[in-house]
Write a protein that holds these residues in place. Structure first.
Motif, PDB file in Angstrom:
ATOM      1  N   THR A  96      32.374  44.288  40.685  1.00 19.06           N
ATOM      2  CA  THR A  96      33.207  44.136  41.848  1.00 19.06           C
ATOM      3  C   THR A  96      34.738  44.791  41.798  1.00 19.06           C
ATOM      4  O   THR A  96      35.105  45.057  40.628  1.00 19.06           O
ATOM      5  N   GLY A  97      35.499  44.881  42.640  1.00 17.51           N
ATOM      6  CA  GLY A  97      36.909  45.264  42.713  1.00 17.51           C
ATOM      7  C   GLY A  97      37.974  44.131  42.639  1.00 17.51           C
ATOM      8  O   GLY A  97      37.403  43.012  42.452  1.00 17.51           O
ATOM      9  N   VAL A  98      39.118  44.308  42.692  1.00 24.08           N
ATOM     10  CA  VAL A  98      39.961  43.391  42.478  1.00 24.08           C
ATOM     11  C   VAL A  98      41.264  43.345  43.349  1.00 24.08           C
ATOM     12  O   VAL A  98      41.661  44.742  43.482  1.00 24.08           O
ATOM     13  N   LYS A  99      42.119  42.816  44.023  1.00 26.72           N
ATOM     14  CA  LYS A  99      43.115  42.690  44.844  1.00 26.72           C
ATOM     15  C   LYS A  99      44.149  41.784  44.072  1.00 26.72           C
ATOM     16  O   LYS A  99      44.002  40.809  43.468  1.00 26.72           O
ATOM     17  N   VAL A 100      45.369  42.995  43.684  1.00 22.67           N
ATOM     18  CA  VAL A 100      46.469  42.301  42.731  1.00 22.67           C
ATOM     19  C   VAL A 100      47.764  42.639  43.342  1.00 22.67           C
ATOM     20  O   VAL A 100      47.777  43.872  44.156  1.00 22.67           O
ATOM     21  N   GLY A 101      48.791  42.101  43.034  1.00 24.67           N
ATOM     22  CA  GLY A 101      50.101  42.808  43.122  1.00 24.67           C
ATOM     23  C   GLY A 101      50.451  43.608  42.145  1.00 24.67           C
ATOM     24  O   GLY A 101      49.866  44.319  41.605  1.00 24.67           O
ATOM     25  N   LYS A 102      51.863  44.060  42.458  1.00 28.76           N
ATOM     26  CA  LYS A 102      52.445  45.508  41.695  1.00 28.76           C
ATOM     27  C   LYS A 102      52.915  45.006  40.341  1.00 28.76           C
ATOM     28  O   LYS A 102      53.078  43.732  40.189  1.00 28.76           O
ATOM     29  N   ASN A 103      52.855  45.943  39.473  1.00 35.35           N
ATOM     30  CA  ASN A 103      53.450  45.708  38.222  1.00 35.35           C
ATOM     31  C   ASN A 103      52.438  44.545  37.169  1.00 35.35           C
ATOM     32  O   ASN A 103      53.041  43.649  36.910  1.00 35.35           O
ATOM     33  N   THR A 104      51.301  44.687  37.692  1.00 36.47           N
ATOM     34  CA  THR A 104      50.432  43.794  36.929  1.00 36.47           C
ATOM     35  C   THR A 104      49.350  44.323  36.137  1.00 36.47           C
ATOM     36  O   THR A 104      48.723  45.232  36.554  1.00 36.47           O
ATOM     37  N   LYS A 105      49.175  43.909  34.989  1.00 35.39           N
ATOM     38  CA  LYS A 105      48.243  44.423  34.039  1.00 35.39           C
ATOM     39  C   LYS A 105      46.775  43.891  34.428  1.00 35.39           C
ATOM     40  O   LYS A 105      46.645  42.693  34.401  1.00 35.39           O
ATOM     41  N   ILE A 106      45.761  44.423  34.703  1.00 32.80           N
ATOM     42  CA  ILE A 106      44.476  44.220  35.080  1.00 32.80           C
ATOM     43  C   ILE A 106      43.372  44.599  34.064  1.00 32.80           C
ATOM     44  O   ILE A 106      43.474  45.808  33.665  1.00 32.80           O
ATOM     45  N   CYS A 107      42.785  43.801  33.647  1.00 35.25           N
ATOM     46  CA  CYS A 107      41.510  44.216  32.657  1.00 35.25           C
ATOM     47  C   CYS A 107      40.317  43.832  33.157  1.00 35.25           C
ATOM     48  O   CYS A 107      40.051  42.466  33.773  1.00 35.25           O
ATOM     49  N   HIS A 108      39.080  44.452  32.796  1.00 36.85           N
ATOM     50  CA  HIS A 108      37.727  43.962  33.051  1.00 36.85           C
ATOM     51  C   HIS A 108      36.947  44.315  31.655  1.00 36.85           C
ATOM     52  O   HIS A 108      37.240  45.410  31.349  1.00 36.85           O
ATOM     53  N   PRO A 109      36.087  43.323  31.287  1.00 41.34           N
ATOM     54  CA  PRO A 109      35.293  43.742  30.302  1.00 41.34           C
ATOM     55  C   PRO A 109      34.275  45.270  30.522  1.00 41.34           C
ATOM     56  O   PRO A 109      33.994  45.364  31.789  1.00 41.34           O
ATOM     57  N   PHE A 110      34.022  46.023  29.739  1.00 42.65           N
ATOM     58  CA  PHE A 110      33.463  47.178  29.565  1.00 42.65           C
ATOM     59  C   PHE A 110      32.743  47.632  28.611  1.00 42.65           C
ATOM     60  O   PHE A 110      32.945  48.452  27.954  1.00 42.65           O
ATOM     61  N   PRO A 111      31.603  46.712  28.511  1.00 46.32           N
ATOM     62  CA  PRO A 111      30.852  47.095  27.395  1.00 46.32           C
ATOM     63  C   PRO A 111      29.907  48.483  27.264  1.00 46.32           C
ATOM     64  O   PRO A 111      29.600  48.311  26.209  1.00 46.32           O
ATOM     65  N   ALA A 112      30.164  48.847  28.292  1.00 44.99           N
ATOM     66  CA  ALA A 112      29.539  50.347  28.201  1.00 44.99           C
ATOM     67  C   ALA A 112      30.224  51.337  27.556  1.00 44.99           C
ATOM     68  O   ALA A 112      29.796  52.199  26.937  1.00 44.99           O
TER      69      ALA A 112
END
Length: 238
Positions: free
Chosen positions: A167-183
């Motif tokens: 899925t996607g994500v909605k966040v504000g500016k200057n934010t570090k976003i991370c998601h697991p990527f086991p591929a």
């Protein structure tokens, strides 16, 4: 403890499914062009786009011609196009794939070379049924921050060579976003992109292992520069 076990089991299940669906990486140039002169291409001086694999030697023609090269990988979910070298850039030609002369022959990619020049067959992996697109598997609770949102790939499709992960994500500016990527350890390259005016704009993305020594998770991260909707895409590179 129970939560960690469920998380590890989910990741293990996804990796097993992913390994089953991985493409065959047989890129030896065993075929021959139907016409022209075979040449060696200097890809350092004339780099191909990073998401493309090289499937042939180069071929040099003396003029306009129909050029063809065996491309059996198309039967294994690879999308191929013949490209023309023009001022150190690769220009995609309209390419067809078919059996030649029939199913007793070879599955082949063909294009109409518009003029004398150098051409190469390149391609990318595209499996619409890859388990990496399934968002139901819980991967360490998904995004590390923000509000999870569903992405409609028909209304806001990404570049054709990319596959949407989760899925996607909605966040504000200057934010570090991370998601697991086991591929990632299995040949996939991650790209986090922002949705802008119906198009997906690439952000500088890093990928690697994070976490404690007994619970490392391969993760993709990027830092936003403005508020918006973001998603994790990937392409297969080896």
């Amino acid at each position: 403890m129970k939560k960690g076990f469920i998380r590890l089991t989910s990741i293990t299940l996804l990796l097993v499914l992913m390994l089953v669906a991985l493409p065959t990486s047989a890129f030896a140039f065993n075929g021959q062009w139907n016409t022209g002169t075979t040449v060696t291409v200097d890809f350092e001086a004339n780099p191909a786009p990073s998401w493309l694999q090289i499937f042939s030697d180069g071929v040099k023609t003396d003029g306009a011609a129909t050029i063809c090269y065996p491309f059996p990988q198309a039967l294994d979910n690879w999308k191929g196009n013949i490209y023309q070298l023009n001022n150190h850039k690769w220009v995609k030609l309209a390419t067809t794939t078919k059996w030649m002369p029939d199913t007793e022959g070879a599955y082949t990619a063909c294009a109409s070379a518009p003029a004398a020049g150098t051409y190469v067959l390149m391609g990318y992996y595209s499996n619409p049924f890859a388990p990496t697109q399934v968002s139901m598997v819980d991967l360490s609770e998904g995004w590390n921050t923000g509000v999870s949102v569903d992405i409609d790939p028909e209304r806001t499709p990404g570049p054709e060579w990319l596959q949407l992960f989760y899925t996607g994500v909605k966040v504000g500016k200057n934010t570090k976003i991370c998601h697991p990527f086991p591929a990632g350890p299995y040949g996939w390259t991650a790209e986090i992109r922002q949705l802008k005016n119906g198009s997906w704009v690439k952000l500088p993305t890093t990928a690697g292992y994070v976490g404690t020594s007994d619970e490392n998770v391969y993760t993709a991260c990027a830092t936003t520069t403005e508020t918006g909707t973001f998603a994790l895409f990937g392409y297969w590179t080896k």
